[in-house]
Design a protein around this motif. Structure first.
Motif, PDB file in Angstrom:
ATOM      1  N   PRO A  15      51.299   2.397 -37.168  1.00 47.95           N
ATOM      2  CA  PRO A  15      49.911   2.723 -37.534  1.00 47.95           C
ATOM      3  C   PRO A  15      49.790   4.173 -38.004  1.00 47.95           C
ATOM      4  CG  PRO A  15      50.068   1.906 -35.253  1.00 47.95           C
ATOM      5  CD  PRO A  15      51.453   1.976 -35.776  1.00 47.95           C
ATOM      6  N   GLU A  16      50.606   5.048 -37.401  1.00 50.74           N
ATOM      7  CA  GLU A  16      50.590   6.472 -37.784  1.00 50.74           C
ATOM      8  C   GLU A  16      52.024   6.986 -37.805  1.00 50.74           C
ATOM      9  OE1 GLU A  16      48.177   9.084 -35.444  1.00 50.74           O
ATOM     10  OE2 GLU A  16      46.643   7.516 -35.294  1.00 50.74           O
ATOM     11  N   PRO A  17      52.277   8.066 -38.601  1.00 53.24           N
ATOM     12  CA  PRO A  17      53.629   8.645 -38.576  1.00 53.24           C
ATOM     13  C   PRO A  17      54.018   9.058 -37.157  1.00 53.24           C
ATOM     14  CG  PRO A  17      52.276   9.646 -40.293  1.00 53.24           C
ATOM     15  CD  PRO A  17      51.378   8.753 -39.517  1.00 53.24           C
ATOM     16  N   ARG A  18      55.337   9.081 -36.893  1.00 51.12           N
ATOM     17  CA  ARG A  18      55.782   9.473 -35.544  1.00 51.12           C
ATOM     18  C   ARG A  18      55.417  10.914 -35.215  1.00 51.12           C
ATOM     19  NH1 ARG A  18      59.399   5.485 -33.777  1.00 51.12           N
ATOM     20  NH2 ARG A  18      60.212   4.395 -35.585  1.00 51.12           N
ATOM     21  N   PHE A  19      55.495  11.811 -36.224  1.00 58.46           N
ATOM     22  CA  PHE A  19      55.147  13.227 -36.025  1.00 58.46           C
ATOM     23  C   PHE A  19      54.289  13.659 -37.201  1.00 58.46           C
ATOM     24  CE2 PHE A  19      59.505  12.390 -34.562  1.00 58.46           C
ATOM     25  CZ  PHE A  19      59.318  12.581 -33.192  1.00 58.46           C
ATOM     26  N   PRO A  20      53.301  14.515 -36.970  1.00 56.45           N
ATOM     27  CA  PRO A  20      52.452  14.923 -38.088  1.00 56.45           C
ATOM     28  C   PRO A  20      53.221  15.756 -39.121  1.00 56.45           C
ATOM     29  CG  PRO A  20      51.833  16.078 -36.054  1.00 56.45           C
ATOM     30  CD  PRO A  20      52.889  15.091 -35.689  1.00 56.45           C
ATOM     31  N   ALA A  21      52.940  15.540 -40.382  1.00 58.34           N
ATOM     32  CA  ALA A  21      53.504  16.360 -41.475  1.00 58.34           C
ATOM     33  C   ALA A  21      52.836  15.916 -42.765  1.00 58.34           C
ATOM     34  CB  ALA A  21      55.019  16.167 -41.586  1.00 58.34           C
ATOM     35  N   ASP A  22      52.772  16.819 -43.726  1.00 59.11           N
ATOM     36  CA  ASP A  22      52.260  16.449 -45.043  1.00 59.11           C
ATOM     37  C   ASP A  22      53.374  15.696 -45.781  1.00 59.11           C
ATOM     38  OD1 ASP A  22      50.522  16.772 -47.494  1.00 59.11           O
ATOM     39  OD2 ASP A  22      52.349  17.816 -48.127  1.00 59.11           O
ATOM     40  N   ALA A  23      53.042  14.497 -46.291  1.00 56.59           N
ATOM     41  CA  ALA A  23      54.080  13.621 -46.856  1.00 56.59           C
ATOM     42  C   ALA A  23      54.854  14.304 -47.986  1.00 56.59           C
ATOM     43  CB  ALA A  23      53.452  12.318 -47.342  1.00 56.59           C
ATOM     44  N   LYS A  24      54.136  14.917 -48.917  1.00 54.37           N
ATOM     45  CA  LYS A  24      54.812  15.516 -50.081  1.00 54.37           C
ATOM     46  C   LYS A  24      55.721  16.671 -49.648  1.00 54.37           C
ATOM     47  CE  LYS A  24      53.393  12.863 -53.272  1.00 54.37           C
ATOM     48  NZ  LYS A  24      54.142  11.694 -52.858  1.00 54.37           N
ATOM     49  N   THR A  25      55.228  17.492 -48.697  1.00 54.33           N
ATOM     50  CA  THR A  25      56.047  18.629 -48.236  1.00 54.33           C
ATOM     51  C   THR A  25      57.301  18.121 -47.532  1.00 54.33           C
ATOM     52  OG1 THR A  25      53.965  19.790 -47.862  1.00 54.33           O
ATOM     53  CG2 THR A  25      55.949  20.821 -46.983  1.00 54.33           C
ATOM     54  N   LEU A  26      57.124  17.126 -46.673  1.00 56.91           N
ATOM     55  CA  LEU A  26      58.282  16.576 -45.957  1.00 56.91           C
ATOM     56  C   LEU A  26      59.300  16.005 -46.947  1.00 56.91           C
ATOM     57  CD1 LEU A  26      59.618  15.871 -43.225  1.00 56.91           C
ATOM     58  CD2 LEU A  26      58.414  13.687 -43.309  1.00 56.91           C
ATOM     59  N   GLU A  27      58.819  15.268 -47.944  1.00 59.15           N
ATOM     60  CA  GLU A  27      59.745  14.688 -48.935  1.00 59.15           C
ATOM     61  C   GLU A  27      60.521  15.782 -49.663  1.00 59.15           C
ATOM     62  OE1 GLU A  27      57.815  11.825 -51.643  1.00 59.15           O
ATOM     63  OE2 GLU A  27      56.680  11.181 -49.888  1.00 59.15           O
ATOM     64  N   ARG A  28      59.810  16.882 -50.003  1.00 60.64           N
ATOM     65  CA  ARG A  28      60.458  17.972 -50.739  1.00 60.64           C
ATOM     66  C   ARG A  28      61.513  18.659 -49.859  1.00 60.64           C
ATOM     67  NH1 ARG A  28      58.256  23.163 -52.447  1.00 60.64           N
ATOM     68  NH2 ARG A  28      56.509  22.711 -51.084  1.00 60.64           N
ATOM     69  N   VAL A  29      61.156  18.937 -48.618  1.00 58.90           N
ATOM     70  CA  VAL A  29      62.083  19.613 -47.696  1.00 58.90           C
ATOM     71  C   VAL A  29      63.346  18.760 -47.492  1.00 58.90           C
ATOM     72  CG1 VAL A  29      62.391  20.300 -45.283  1.00 58.90           C
ATOM     73  CG2 VAL A  29      60.260  20.859 -46.464  1.00 58.90           C
ATOM     74  N   VAL A  30      63.123  17.469 -47.248  1.00 56.45           N
ATOM     75  CA  VAL A  30      64.257  16.574 -46.964  1.00 56.45           C
ATOM     76  C   VAL A  30      65.146  16.420 -48.204  1.00 56.45           C
ATOM     77  CG1 VAL A  30      64.795  14.156 -46.474  1.00 56.45           C
ATOM     78  CG2 VAL A  30      63.124  15.363 -45.068  1.00 56.45           C
ATOM     79  N   ALA A  31      64.500  16.260 -49.371  1.00 56.69           N
ATOM     80  CA  ALA A  31      65.292  16.113 -50.607  1.00 56.69           C
ATOM     81  C   ALA A  31      66.167  17.340 -50.821  1.00 56.69           C
ATOM     82  CB  ALA A  31      64.364  15.887 -51.800  1.00 56.69           C
ATOM     83  N   MET A  32      65.588  18.544 -50.649  1.00 52.68           N
ATOM     84  CA  MET A  32      66.364  19.780 -50.859  1.00 52.68           C
ATOM     85  C   MET A  32      67.473  19.921 -49.819  1.00 52.68           C
ATOM     86  SD  MET A  32      63.931  22.897 -51.864  1.00 52.68           S
ATOM     87  CE  MET A  32      64.955  24.107 -52.651  1.00 52.68           C
ATOM     88  N   ALA A  33      67.133  19.621 -48.570  1.00 46.81           N
ATOM     89  CA  ALA A  33      68.108  19.800 -47.488  1.00 46.81           C
ATOM     90  C   ALA A  33      69.340  18.925 -47.704  1.00 46.81           C
ATOM     91  CB  ALA A  33      67.462  19.474 -46.144  1.00 46.81           C
TER      92      ALA A  33
ATOM     93  N   VAL B 127      55.388  24.038 -40.825  1.00 48.48           N
ATOM     94  CA  VAL B 127      55.471  25.504 -40.940  1.00 48.48           C
ATOM     95  C   VAL B 127      55.383  25.910 -42.419  1.00 48.48           C
ATOM     96  CG1 VAL B 127      57.009  27.478 -40.622  1.00 48.48           C
ATOM     97  CG2 VAL B 127      56.837  25.772 -38.824  1.00 48.48           C
ATOM     98  N   ILE B 128      56.044  25.155 -43.276  1.00 50.46           N
ATOM     99  CA  ILE B 128      56.064  25.502 -44.700  1.00 50.46           C
ATOM    100  C   ILE B 128      54.706  25.294 -45.348  1.00 50.46           C
ATOM    101  CG2 ILE B 128      56.976  24.676 -46.942  1.00 50.46           C
ATOM    102  CD1 ILE B 128      59.716  24.736 -45.569  1.00 50.46           C
ATOM    103  N   LYS B 129      54.057  24.218 -44.989  1.00 50.53           N
ATOM    104  CA  LYS B 129      52.728  23.921 -45.560  1.00 50.53           C
ATOM    105  C   LYS B 129      51.705  24.959 -45.075  1.00 50.53           C
ATOM    106  CE  LYS B 129      49.610  20.723 -47.120  1.00 50.53           C
ATOM    107  NZ  LYS B 129      49.148  20.755 -48.452  1.00 50.53           N
ATOM    108  N   GLY B 130      51.936  25.508 -43.851  1.00 54.72           N
ATOM    109  CA  GLY B 130      51.079  26.566 -43.309  1.00 54.72           C
ATOM    110  C   GLY B 130      49.749  26.058 -42.766  1.00 54.72           C
TER     111      GLY B 130
END
Ligand code: SAM
Length: 279
Positions: A210-228, A276-279
């Motif tokens: 129903p909800e993500p396991r941990f809060p995060a902005d989807a686009k920021t998370l996708e960008r961080v993970v793709a780069m990492a 942290v990155i999204k601020g």
């Protein structure tokens, strides 16, 4: 006649309609209706659910889904040679099967289906990952579907359910596990298909949380993970240095050692970093 629905066996269907498999369309057919019914059952209770199937081919899985009680099935098939075979199934299950002759990447299923919706498919390998990523990354959550029950090459299935520290862990695992429960439910050898592919396959079942396991902005998370994971061998402070000038501080603020590699970082830590990155 076949046991599950009284329609002709799939070998006969293929011979009647001359459906020789085309490699360019990723055609590896399932001809055992007991197996396709088992895959349909792995999707859960389908009564009262609409189902989207991508690439029905000669209709083995389609027949499994209908026999297992799906309310309606929308089947999107690119190869027009399969349409007469699918038409026979539609006539047998009057009003429950609609077939679209087209590219699944171009079709909006919500024009035809009403939630709750399950997606179930033996996916063509050439568009399988692209479709999965699309289904996993809508801006709003929960998505239009409740469950995904999908056949992949074994190696892709393992990437979806992988845990930190393993070679298979990466972008697919994080996208899938952030907002879904994901597990491998059936393993299949090449011999289950006609023609047999070179590699083994597996069915993955994903249930939208129903909800993500941990809060995060989807686009920021996708960008961080793709780069990492783009430079997965590098330490994160190097792999992510383009994200922020003070990336070391941001990593520490998220509880991640800057010298760590992406493979060691948990979903919870990636979500913290995205915040942290999204601020
Ligand atoms: N569901 C059937 C079965 O299990 O026997 C066929 C599975 S076969 C792996 C994949 C099917 O997807 C083929 O019938 C192929 O023609 C179809 N296909 C390939 N690309 C497609 C696309 N972009 N959109 C819709 N169907 C596609």
């Amino acid at each position: 006649m076949s046991g599950i629905d009284g329609l002709p066996p799939l070998r006969e269907v293929i011979a009647t309609h001359q459906l020789s498999a085309k490699k360019s369309l990723g055609q590896n057919f399932l001809l055992d209706l007991n197996l396709t019914a088992k895959i349909a059952r792995a999707a859960g209770d389908l009564s009262g659910m609409d189902v989207l199937e991508v690439g029905p081919g000669p209709g083995g899985l389609t027949r499994g889904l209908l026999a297992e009680g799906a309310r309606r099935v929308l089947a999107v098939e690119k190869d027009e040679r399969c349409l007469p075979a699918l038409d026979e199934i539609a006539r047998h299950y009057e009003g429950r099967l609609e077939v679209i002759n087209g590219d699944a990447l171009q079709v909006d299923p919500l024009e035809k289906l009403t939630p709750p919706i399950a997606i179930c498919a033996n996916l063509p390998y050439n568009v399988g990952t692209e479709l999965l990523v699309r289904w996993l990354t809508p801006t709003d959550w929960p998505p239009f579907w409740s469950t995904l029950t999908l056949m992949f090459q074994r190696e892709v299935a393992e990437r979806i359910v992988a845990q930190p520290g393993s070679k298979a862990y990466g972008r697919l695992a994080l996208l899938a596990q952030w907002r879904c429960e994901a597990r491998i439910v059936i393993s299949l050898p090449p011999s289950a298909f006609t023609p047999p592919p070179k590699v083994s396959s597996a069915v993955v079942h994903l249930k939208a949380l129903p909800e993500p396991r941990f809060p995060a902005d989807a686009k920021t998370l996708e960008r961080v993970v793709a780069m990492a994971f783009n430079q997965r061998r590098k330490m994160l402070r190097a792999a992510l240095k383009g994200l922020a000038p003070d990336i070391e501080e941001k990593l520490l603020a998220a509880g991640i050692e800057p010298t760590e590699r992406a493979e060691q970082v948990s979903l919870e830590q990636f979500c913290a970093l995205a915040r942290v990155i999204k601020g």
